[in-house]
Design a protein around this motif. Structure first.
Motif, mmCIF file in Angstrom:
data_model
loop_
_atom_site.group_PDB
_atom_site.id
_atom_site.type_symbol
_atom_site.label_atom_id
_atom_site.label_comp_id
_atom_site.label_asym_id
_atom_site.label_seq_id
_atom_site.Cartn_x
_atom_site.Cartn_y
_atom_site.Cartn_z
ATOM 1 N N LEU A 9 0.843 -1.198 0.000
ATOM 2 C CA LEU A 9 0.000 0.000 0.000
ATOM 3 C C LEU A 9 0.874 1.242 0.000
ATOM 4 N N GLU A 10 0.638 2.097 -0.965
ATOM 5 C CA GLU A 10 1.280 3.415 -1.015
ATOM 6 C C GLU A 10 0.181 4.455 -1.061
ATOM 7 N N LYS A 20 -5.044 -9.371 -2.478
ATOM 8 C CA LYS A 20 -5.726 -10.587 -2.931
ATOM 9 C C LYS A 20 -7.236 -10.369 -3.013
ATOM 10 N N ALA A 21 -7.747 -9.410 -2.259
ATOM 11 C CA ALA A 21 -9.178 -9.104 -2.287
ATOM 12 C C ALA A 21 -9.638 -8.706 -3.689
ATOM 13 N N PHE A 22 -8.703 -8.311 -4.532
ATOM 14 C CA PHE A 22 -9.037 -7.904 -5.896
ATOM 15 C C PHE A 22 -9.117 -9.083 -6.871
ATOM 16 N N ASP A 23 -8.732 -10.281 -6.420
ATOM 17 C CA ASP A 23 -8.759 -11.462 -7.300
ATOM 18 C C ASP A 23 -10.132 -11.614 -7.944
ATOM 19 N N GLU A 32 -15.042 -2.872 -10.289
ATOM 20 C CA GLU A 32 -15.319 -3.472 -8.979
ATOM 21 C C GLU A 32 -14.219 -3.128 -7.981
ATOM 22 N N ARG A 33 -12.977 -3.124 -8.432
ATOM 23 C CA ARG A 33 -11.863 -2.764 -7.545
ATOM 24 C C ARG A 33 -11.985 -1.321 -7.080
ATOM 25 N N HIS A 34 -12.314 -0.425 -7.995
ATOM 26 C CA HIS A 34 -12.489 0.982 -7.631
ATOM 27 C C HIS A 34 -13.626 1.137 -6.631
ATOM 28 N N ARG A 35 -14.708 0.426 -6.855
ATOM 29 C CA ARG A 35 -15.841 0.490 -5.914
ATOM 30 C C ARG A 35 -15.454 -0.017 -4.539
ATOM 31 N N ASN A 59 -3.900 -7.337 -8.027
ATOM 32 C CA ASN A 59 -4.073 -8.430 -7.073
ATOM 33 C C ASN A 59 -2.757 -9.131 -6.756
ATOM 34 N N SER A 60 -1.640 -8.628 -7.343
ATOM 35 C CA SER A 60 -0.342 -9.216 -7.031
ATOM 36 C C SER A 60 0.780 -8.210 -7.218
ATOM 37 N N ALA A 61 1.963 -8.582 -6.765
ATOM 38 C CA ALA A 61 3.118 -7.683 -6.836
ATOM 39 C C ALA A 61 3.637 -7.527 -8.240
#
Length: 84
Positions: free
Chosen positions: A18-19, A48-51, A57-60, A82-84
């Motif tokens: 997180l930045e 991982k919650a973005f998988d 949906e991620r923005h929401r 969802n990953s590095a």
């Protein structure tokens, strides 16, 4: 505001990365600049919650996690993965 953004995103999304960048100074005097120095933000989140979630949906999910803090944010740009 940065601490609020960090805490809410950490709690809701459990990111592995997180930045939080305050970009308000780049927008001083522009529309939406409320003079607080905390109106424009950029976040980079790996979670991982973005998988399996679409970009929308991620923005929401981020907006939901920030809740009423969004009332004090004029602009929020996001890089979400969802990953590095």
């Amino acid at each position: 505001m940065e601490a609020t953004i960090r805490a809410r995103l950490d709690a809701a999304l459990k990111p592995s990365h997180l930045e939080v960048h305050n970009e308000s100074a780049q927008h001083a005097g522009h529309s939406g600049d409320d003079g607080s120095g905390e109106s424009h933000w950029h976040v980079v989140i790996w979670a991982k919650a973005f998988d399996g979630k679409s970009r929308i949906e991620r923005h929401r999910m981020v907006h939901a996690a920030l809740g009423d803090a969004m009332d004090r944010i004029h602009a929020l740009s996001m890089d979400l993965s969802n990953s590095a």
